[in-house]
Design a protein around this motif. Structure first.
Motif, PDB file in Angstrom:
ATOM      1  N   HIS A  63       0.714  -1.214   0.114  1.00 38.82           N
ATOM      2  CA  HIS A  63       0.090   0.019   0.208  1.00 38.82           C
ATOM      3  C   HIS A  63       0.881   1.379  -0.206  1.00 38.82           C
ATOM      4  CE1 HIS A  63      -3.280  -2.521   0.918  1.00 38.82           C
ATOM      5  NE2 HIS A  63      -2.909  -2.992   1.972  1.00 38.82           N
ATOM      6  N   THR A 117       0.060   0.630   7.344  1.00 44.02           N
ATOM      7  CA  THR A 117       0.027   0.464   8.819  1.00 44.02           C
ATOM      8  C   THR A 117       0.551  -0.651   9.252  1.00 44.02           C
ATOM      9  OG1 THR A 117      -2.174   1.876   8.943  1.00 44.02           O
ATOM     10  CG2 THR A 117      -1.295   0.390  10.769  1.00 44.02           C
ATOM     11  N   ASP A 177      -3.909  -1.051   4.925  1.00 45.80           N
ATOM     12  CA  ASP A 177      -3.913   0.275   4.176  1.00 45.80           C
ATOM     13  C   ASP A 177      -4.151   1.334   5.399  1.00 45.80           C
ATOM     14  OD1 ASP A 177      -4.360   2.256   2.561  1.00 45.80           O
ATOM     15  OD2 ASP A 177      -5.283   1.046   0.847  1.00 45.80           O
ATOM     16  N   ALA A 178      -3.225   2.041   5.351  1.00 48.10           N
ATOM     17  CA  ALA A 178      -3.386   3.283   6.162  1.00 48.10           C
ATOM     18  C   ALA A 178      -4.242   4.274   5.634  1.00 48.10           C
ATOM     19  CB  ALA A 178      -1.847   4.102   6.443  1.00 48.10           C
ATOM     20  N   GLN A 179      -4.723   4.375   4.567  1.00 47.07           N
ATOM     21  CA  GLN A 179      -5.721   5.295   3.952  1.00 47.07           C
ATOM     22  C   GLN A 179      -7.187   4.629   3.932  1.00 47.07           C
ATOM     23  OE1 GLN A 179      -3.379   5.711   0.129  1.00 47.07           O
ATOM     24  NE2 GLN A 179      -3.809   7.905   0.417  1.00 47.07           N
ATOM     25  N   SER A 180      -7.238   3.194   3.995  1.00 45.49           N
ATOM     26  CA  SER A 180      -8.686   2.955   4.074  1.00 45.49           C
ATOM     27  C   SER A 180      -8.877   1.577   4.614  1.00 45.49           C
ATOM     28  CB  SER A 180      -9.431   2.855   2.587  1.00 45.49           C
ATOM     29  OG  SER A 180      -8.783   1.935   2.039  1.00 45.49           O
ATOM     30  N   GLN A 199      -6.103   2.356  14.144  1.00 44.05           N
ATOM     31  CA  GLN A 199      -6.308   2.167  12.664  1.00 44.05           C
ATOM     32  C   GLN A 199      -7.221   3.052  12.109  1.00 44.05           C
ATOM     33  OE1 GLN A 199      -4.715   1.430   9.975  1.00 44.05           O
ATOM     34  NE2 GLN A 199      -5.838   0.958   8.348  1.00 44.05           N
ATOM     35  N   ALA A 200      -8.515   3.141  12.727  1.00 42.40           N
ATOM     36  CA  ALA A 200      -9.466   3.958  12.518  1.00 42.40           C
ATOM     37  C   ALA A 200      -9.067   5.608  12.681  1.00 42.40           C
ATOM     38  CB  ALA A 200     -10.611   3.751  12.993  1.00 42.40           C
ATOM     39  N   VAL A 214      -6.722   6.005   9.247  1.00 44.96           N
ATOM     40  CA  VAL A 214      -7.298   6.385   8.373  1.00 44.96           C
ATOM     41  C   VAL A 214      -7.921   7.799   8.062  1.00 44.96           C
ATOM     42  CG1 VAL A 214      -9.230   5.606   6.908  1.00 44.96           C
ATOM     43  CG2 VAL A 214      -7.743   3.958   7.890  1.00 44.96           C
TER      44      VAL A 214
END
Length: 492
Positions: free
Chosen positions: A264, A268, A284-287, A348-349, A352
């Motif tokens: 990714h 993360t 994925d740190a974006q989603s 993680q949330a 993101v």
């Protein structure tokens, strides 16, 4: 992890006792996902607030991009400029907010800067500074160029830590970091497209002596595609754990099919350990959420159960200062105690919601990541047909490139706008890359790729520093893409 090493293969876990506590952590993190507008951009929670709510507080918190606590309003990192060796601390725009990238840009204008300190936001003073020499490399290690990893967070410009070979940070005298067999957790946000097979791009717990002191004396996140000590499925890169004298993707075998290739753009990566238990998680740190790649007992080789962690912190290097790896780091923390999955999911949330995305910069220096030098028009001349070169970054107009909406790279020299051009419209390896009056031709169009390469639209070949040299005035050409650092670039 060390170079030149051989492969070697108690207690209940600390977990949250009540489901209600885990739910509170998750709800709190989601509530903290939205930052307020304006100068402060203060989040209601940062990742370290989430960990604290879960009973596993941060004991080290490093980031060059944002505050990791809602209440943090201090220093993120320090830069030093080459022109006069002056230093400046770069903080946040407001309590709980994003990095003040404009302060760095202003301070470093017309010269180059390196990152000298990455401050610990936890209050324990576990700052990261230039790594000293160690068993594998005499050092001290290099410091990261402060501008080679531009990024944005919810539209706010920031810079990560670009680790080229030979670059490393360390703290051998820490407070509160797990030692022995004490439980801990950690995460790092990395660039999943920037890696290599060198030893070892790590973030986490290591030896206090900068030498290899034996099995189980480390516990750190590793990211890359080296296969000497262990590996996962696919070609790599993989998130693994550096436990010293072994990069582990799972339990006792060198191969874990459940540890997949992950690349990714923003990644993360998590590792955590407790008495006879450890785990690898990533996402994925974006989603989206996190996946668990391994969770189970320690390796059964001597030295890993119980562990013998020493409590130093490393970034970009192995425990013995092995410094042949590459990677990019944006933020990371280490905790006291073994975090629950509910806590990690809430973290993680939060990540993101931070909104990591590629830099929106369209004008600036085009820096070669292998050399750290800038794409340069020789002698700032407007004469058509001059072959572009790399040169020490000066901030001059002849090193300031604009990426246009139609894919051109333009430069203004002596009042004349010229385009970066594949000479004669040729497409073969070795074709000179020159500056030429803009024609709109396909040989003057360039594509920026996720892996950092820049390819000619007409040729499909990469913008390449000849011979992978790093000296001033090395010419730039077209060459078949092969993934080398001499074919990787950042604009900004």
């Amino acid at each position: 992890m060390s170079d030149n090493r051989t492969i070697r293969g108690r207690g209940a876990l600390r977990r949250l006792a009540r489901a209600g506590a885990a739910l509170a952590v998750l709800v709190g993190a989601l509530a903290g996902a939205t930052a307020t507008s304006g100068v402060a951009q203060a989040a209601t929670q940062g990742p370290c607030d989430v960990y604290a709510a879960g009973g596993t507080p941060c004991v080290a918190a490093h980031s060059t991009t944002r505050a990791l606590y809602a209440g943090y309003g201090g220093r993120l990192y320090q830069v030093r400029r080459s022109s006069d060796q002056a230093v400046r601390d770069i903080g946040v725009l407001g309590t709980g907010g994003y990095a003040d990238a404009a302060a760095q840009d202003s301070f470093c204008a017309g010269t180059s800067c390196v990152i000298t300190v990455i401050y610990d936001q936890s209050g324990k003073g576990n700052h990261l500074t230039q790594a000293p020499g160690g068993g594998a490399a005499p050092g001290p290690d290099n410091l990261a160029d402060a501008t080679l990893a531009p990024t944005t967070l919810n539209g706010h410009r920031a810079y990560g830590v670009y680790v080229a070979k030979g670059t490393g940070y360390r703290n051998n005298h820490t407070t509160g970091i797990a030692t022995g067999d004490q439980p801990e957790g950690m995460y790092a946000i990395l660039d999943g497209t920037h890696y290599n097979g060198g030893c070892c791009f790590d973030y986490g717990n290591a030896e206090t002596s900068s030498t290899d002191t034996g099995n189980g004396h480390m516990e750190a996140i590793y990211f890359g595609n080296i296969k000497v000590w262990g590996y996962g499925s696919g070609p790599g890169p993989w998130v693994m754990a550096d436990l010293e004298n072994g990069l582990f993707s799972g339990a006792n075998t060198r191969y874990n099919a459940n540890d997949p290739t992950v690349n990714h753009r923003y990644l993360t990566a998590m590792v955590k350990g407790a008495p006879n238990q450890w785990a690898i998680r990533a996402g994925d740190a974006q989603s989206g959420g996190l996946s668990t790649f391994y969770s189970g007992p320690r390796p059964n080789a001597a030295g890993y159960n119980p562990m013998h962690k020493e409590g130093a912190i490393i970034l970009g290097i192995g425990g013995d200062n092995s410094n042949g790896a590459e990677g990019t780091f944006y933020e990371g923390v280490m905790t006291s105690g073994y975090p629950s999955e509910a806590t990690e999911n809430a973290v993680q949330a939060n990540i993101v919601a931070a909104g990591y995305a590629n830099s929106s910069a369209t004008t600036g220096a085009l820096r070669g990541t292998g050399s750290g030098k800038c794409l340069d028009v020789p002698n700032a001349s407007a004469t058509p047909g001059l072959q572009a070169q790399i040169y020490s970054c000066s901030g001059g107009a002849n090193q300031t490139w604009t990426r246009t909406g139609d894919g051109r790279l333009t430069v203004d020299v002596g009042g004349t706008t010229l385009c970066l051009d594949a000479a004669g419209g040729a497409t073969a390896d070795g074709t000179k890359v020159v500056t030429w009056p803009c024609t709109g031709g396909a040989n003057q169009q360039w594509r920026f790729n996720a892996d950092g390469s820049v390819t000619g639209v007409q040729s499909g070949r990469c913008l390449d520093v000849a011979g992978a040299a790093t000296a001033d005035a090395t010419p730039v050409q077209l060459w078949t893409c092969w993934g080398g650092g001499n074919q990787k670039w950042t604009l900004g």
